[in-house]
Enzyme design. Structure first.
Site, PDB file in Angstrom:
ATOM      1  CE1 TYR A  41     -34.540  30.917 -25.976  1.00  0.00           C
ATOM      2  CE2 TYR A  41     -34.117  32.079 -23.927  1.00  0.00           C
ATOM      3  CZ  TYR A  41     -34.936  31.797 -25.017  1.00  0.00           C
ATOM      4  OH  TYR A  41     -36.159  32.422 -25.121  1.00  0.00           O
ATOM      5  CD  GLN A  65     -40.862  35.209 -22.639  1.00  0.00           C
ATOM      6  OE1 GLN A  65     -40.104  34.678 -23.441  1.00  0.00           O
ATOM      7  NE2 GLN A  65     -40.593  35.240 -21.348  1.00  0.00           N
TER       8      GLN A  65
HETATM    9  N1  LIG Z   1     -40.541  32.918 -25.631  1.00  0.00           N
HETATM   10  C1  LIG Z   1     -39.954  32.976 -26.814  1.00  0.00           C
HETATM   11  O1  LIG Z   1     -40.310  32.254 -27.753  1.00  0.00           O
HETATM   12  C2  LIG Z   1     -38.836  33.962 -27.007  1.00  0.00           C
HETATM   13  C3  LIG Z   1     -38.392  34.264 -28.313  1.00  0.00           C
HETATM   14  C4  LIG Z   1     -37.385  35.205 -28.460  1.00  0.00           C
HETATM   15  C5  LIG Z   1     -36.818  35.803 -27.342  1.00  0.00           C
HETATM   16  N2  LIG Z   1     -37.233  35.454 -26.085  1.00  0.00           N
HETATM   17  C6  LIG Z   1     -36.633  36.070 -24.862  1.00  0.00           C
HETATM   18  O2  LIG Z   1     -36.663  37.471 -25.001  1.00  0.00           O
HETATM   19  C7  LIG Z   1     -35.353  38.001 -24.889  1.00  0.00           C
HETATM   20  C8  LIG Z   1     -35.185  39.245 -25.742  1.00  0.00           C
HETATM   21  O3  LIG Z   1     -35.396  38.976 -27.105  1.00  0.00           O
HETATM   22  P1  LIG Z   1     -34.191  38.827 -28.174  1.00  0.00           P
HETATM   23  O4  LIG Z   1     -32.947  38.471 -27.508  1.00  0.00           O
HETATM   24  O5  LIG Z   1     -34.730  37.930 -29.232  1.00  0.00           O
HETATM   25  O6  LIG Z   1     -34.117  40.265 -28.839  1.00  0.00           O
HETATM   26  P2  LIG Z   1     -33.957  41.781 -28.303  1.00  0.00           P
HETATM   27  O7  LIG Z   1     -33.885  41.836 -26.835  1.00  0.00           O
HETATM   28  O8  LIG Z   1     -35.029  42.546 -29.009  1.00  0.00           O
HETATM   29  O9  LIG Z   1     -32.562  42.211 -28.957  1.00  0.00           O
HETATM   30  C9  LIG Z   1     -31.332  41.729 -28.538  1.00  0.00           C
HETATM   31  C10 LIG Z   1     -30.245  42.334 -29.439  1.00  0.00           C
HETATM   32  O10 LIG Z   1     -30.332  43.756 -29.367  1.00  0.00           O
HETATM   33  C11 LIG Z   1     -29.088  44.287 -28.923  1.00  0.00           C
HETATM   34  N3  LIG Z   1     -29.389  45.357 -27.972  1.00  0.00           N
HETATM   35  C12 LIG Z   1     -29.945  45.239 -26.750  1.00  0.00           C
HETATM   36  N4  LIG Z   1     -30.056  46.439 -26.149  1.00  0.00           N
HETATM   37  C13 LIG Z   1     -29.541  47.347 -27.029  1.00  0.00           C
HETATM   38  C14 LIG Z   1     -29.364  48.749 -26.964  1.00  0.00           C
HETATM   39  N5  LIG Z   1     -29.713  49.458 -25.903  1.00  0.00           N
HETATM   40  N6  LIG Z   1     -28.804  49.366 -28.049  1.00  0.00           N
HETATM   41  C15 LIG Z   1     -28.435  48.654 -29.136  1.00  0.00           C
HETATM   42  N7  LIG Z   1     -28.590  47.318 -29.239  1.00  0.00           N
HETATM   43  C16 LIG Z   1     -29.128  46.674 -28.191  1.00  0.00           C
HETATM   44  C17 LIG Z   1     -28.339  43.146 -28.253  1.00  0.00           C
HETATM   45  O11 LIG Z   1     -26.947  43.356 -28.410  1.00  0.00           O
HETATM   46  P3  LIG Z   1     -25.827  42.827 -27.371  1.00  0.00           P
HETATM   47  O12 LIG Z   1     -26.242  41.456 -26.933  1.00  0.00           O
HETATM   48  O13 LIG Z   1     -24.572  42.857 -28.178  1.00  0.00           O
HETATM   49  O14 LIG Z   1     -25.751  43.782 -26.223  1.00  0.00           O
HETATM   50  C18 LIG Z   1     -28.848  41.947 -29.047  1.00  0.00           C
HETATM   51  O15 LIG Z   1     -28.097  41.813 -30.245  1.00  0.00           O
HETATM   52  C19 LIG Z   1     -34.486  36.815 -25.355  1.00  0.00           C
HETATM   53  O16 LIG Z   1     -33.120  36.995 -25.049  1.00  0.00           O
HETATM   54  C20 LIG Z   1     -35.173  35.689 -24.649  1.00  0.00           C
HETATM   55  O17 LIG Z   1     -34.829  35.652 -23.279  1.00  0.00           O
HETATM   56  C21 LIG Z   1     -38.262  34.569 -25.908  1.00  0.00           C
END
Ligand SMILES: NC(=O)c1ccc[n+]([C@@H]2O[C@H](COP(=O)([O-])OP(=O)(O)OC[C@H]3O[C@@H](n4cnc5c(N)ncnc54)[C@H](OP(=O)(O)O)[C@@H]3O)[C@@H](O)[C@H]2O)c1
Length: 278
Positions: free
Chosen positions: A55, A165
């Site tokens: 990241y 994960q």
């Molecule tokens: N292992 C892997 O391959 C892998 C792949 C993808 C992700 N991940 C991990 O999983 C974590 C979460 O997944 P992600 O970041 O892809 O997506 P996510 O958590 O599904 O979504 C994040 C987005 O949703 C918004 N958001 C969060 N809470 C909200 C709420 N209550 N209301 C409205 N919007 C909201 C955030 O906005 P703001 O930031 O503006 O608040 C951000 O734009 C990642 O950050 C990472 O640590 C791992």
């Protein structure tokens, strides 16, 4: 209400709701807000923080390092090694770089980010050496499908895996068919990434309807749905109102009518599907 915990096979109790960090650390102008959001989450009990060397090319780990400075013991820290670094020596070197960026001497749970060309046995050996040296507390995997999980189970030391994960949310239910039951049977907790589909899910009319009826927000309902079966969720939020909203998902009780409406709008899988990744 304190945040409920779940036990990893190694005995560590981790909160069922944590914090993600993908896309943090990419823009210095947002850094203070990102650090503040993670600290707010820690204050609210979301003490599992998920990050990765990938990241922002290490930038997210630096943001995490700043957020946990002075409060390391209250945090369960998860990071990941990239597949092209996951050789016996490469894993150790990657971990040491991550530790420097995180400003700590220990990662609690260190994951293989996805499967690459290195045999599992080599990466597992490196994980075990890192555990012996106290640089990581435990190890796990990410984005492994059922066949990969079977292969890992047949690898020497593979039974040390603490989590898989994977992508899981209302629009990505494929794992319910095979991977989730397999992990449950093996006692390997599943950690759901992108639990609100990076925000895209939150405008879905059925989800909004359920949220309105329950007096909640779509994000709270989407997270409560992921958490319903003992899966750990790690939403990423850099806006403080999102952090608070996500914490409030723990107060949502999904009744039978809500679950049925969500099943109609987002049907469960009826056949195996290739594991999806973001
Ligand atoms: N292992 C892997 O391959 C892998 C792949 C993808 C992700 N991940 C991990 O999983 C974590 C979460 O997944 P992600 O970041 O892809 O997506 P996510 O958590 O599904 O979504 C994040 C987005 O949703 C918004 N958001 C969060 N809470 C909200 C709420 N209550 N209301 C409205 N919007 C909201 C955030 O906005 P703001 O930031 O503006 O608040 C951000 O734009 C990642 O950050 C990472 O640590 C791992």
């Amino acid at each position: 209400m304190s945040v409920p915990t779940t036990l990893l096979p190694c005995g560590a109790a981790v909160p069922v709701l944590g914090q993600g960090t993908w896309y943090m650390g990419e823009d210095r102008r947002r850094r203070a807000a990102e650090v503040a959001a993670l600290r707010l989450g820690l204050d609210l009990g979301l003490t599992l923080i998920d990050t990765a060397e990938m990241y922002a090319d290490g930038g997210a780990e630096e943001v995490v390092g700043e957020a946990i400075a002075g409060r390391r013991d209250g945090v369960f820290l998860v990071s990941k090694v990239l597949p092209h670094n996951a050789s016996r020596r490469g894993t150790v070197a990657a971990c040491e770089r991550s530790l420097r960026r995180l400003g700590t001497d220990r990662i609690d749970l260190y994951l293989l980010h996805w499967r690459g060309g290195t045999p599992f046995a080599e990466t597992v050996e490196a994980f075990e050496a890192l555990m012996r040296d106290g640089k990581i507390g435990s190890w796990g995997v990410s984005n492994l499908d059922p066949a990969d999980m079977e292969e890992l189970a047949d690898t020497p030391g593979g039974d040390g895996v603490q989590t898989n994960q994977v992508l899981y949310n209302l629009t990505r239910r494929g794992i319910e068919y095979d991977l989730l039951p397999l992990c449950r049977q093996r006692g390997v907790p599943v950690m759901a990434y992108s639990p609100v589909e990076q925000g895209r899910l939150l405008h879905h009319p059925a989800l909004r309807r359920v949220a309105d009826r329950l007096g909640a927000t779509p994000a709270r309902v989407a997270l409560a749905w992921v958490l319903r079966g003992g899966v750990i969720a790690i939403p990423k939020a850099s806006a403080p109102e999102h952090v608070r909203d996500n914490r409030a998902a723990l107060d949502v009780r999904l009744d039978d009518a809500a679950l049925a409406e969500l099943d109609r709008a987002f049907p469960p899988p009826t056949r195996p599907r290739p594991l999806e990744m973001l």
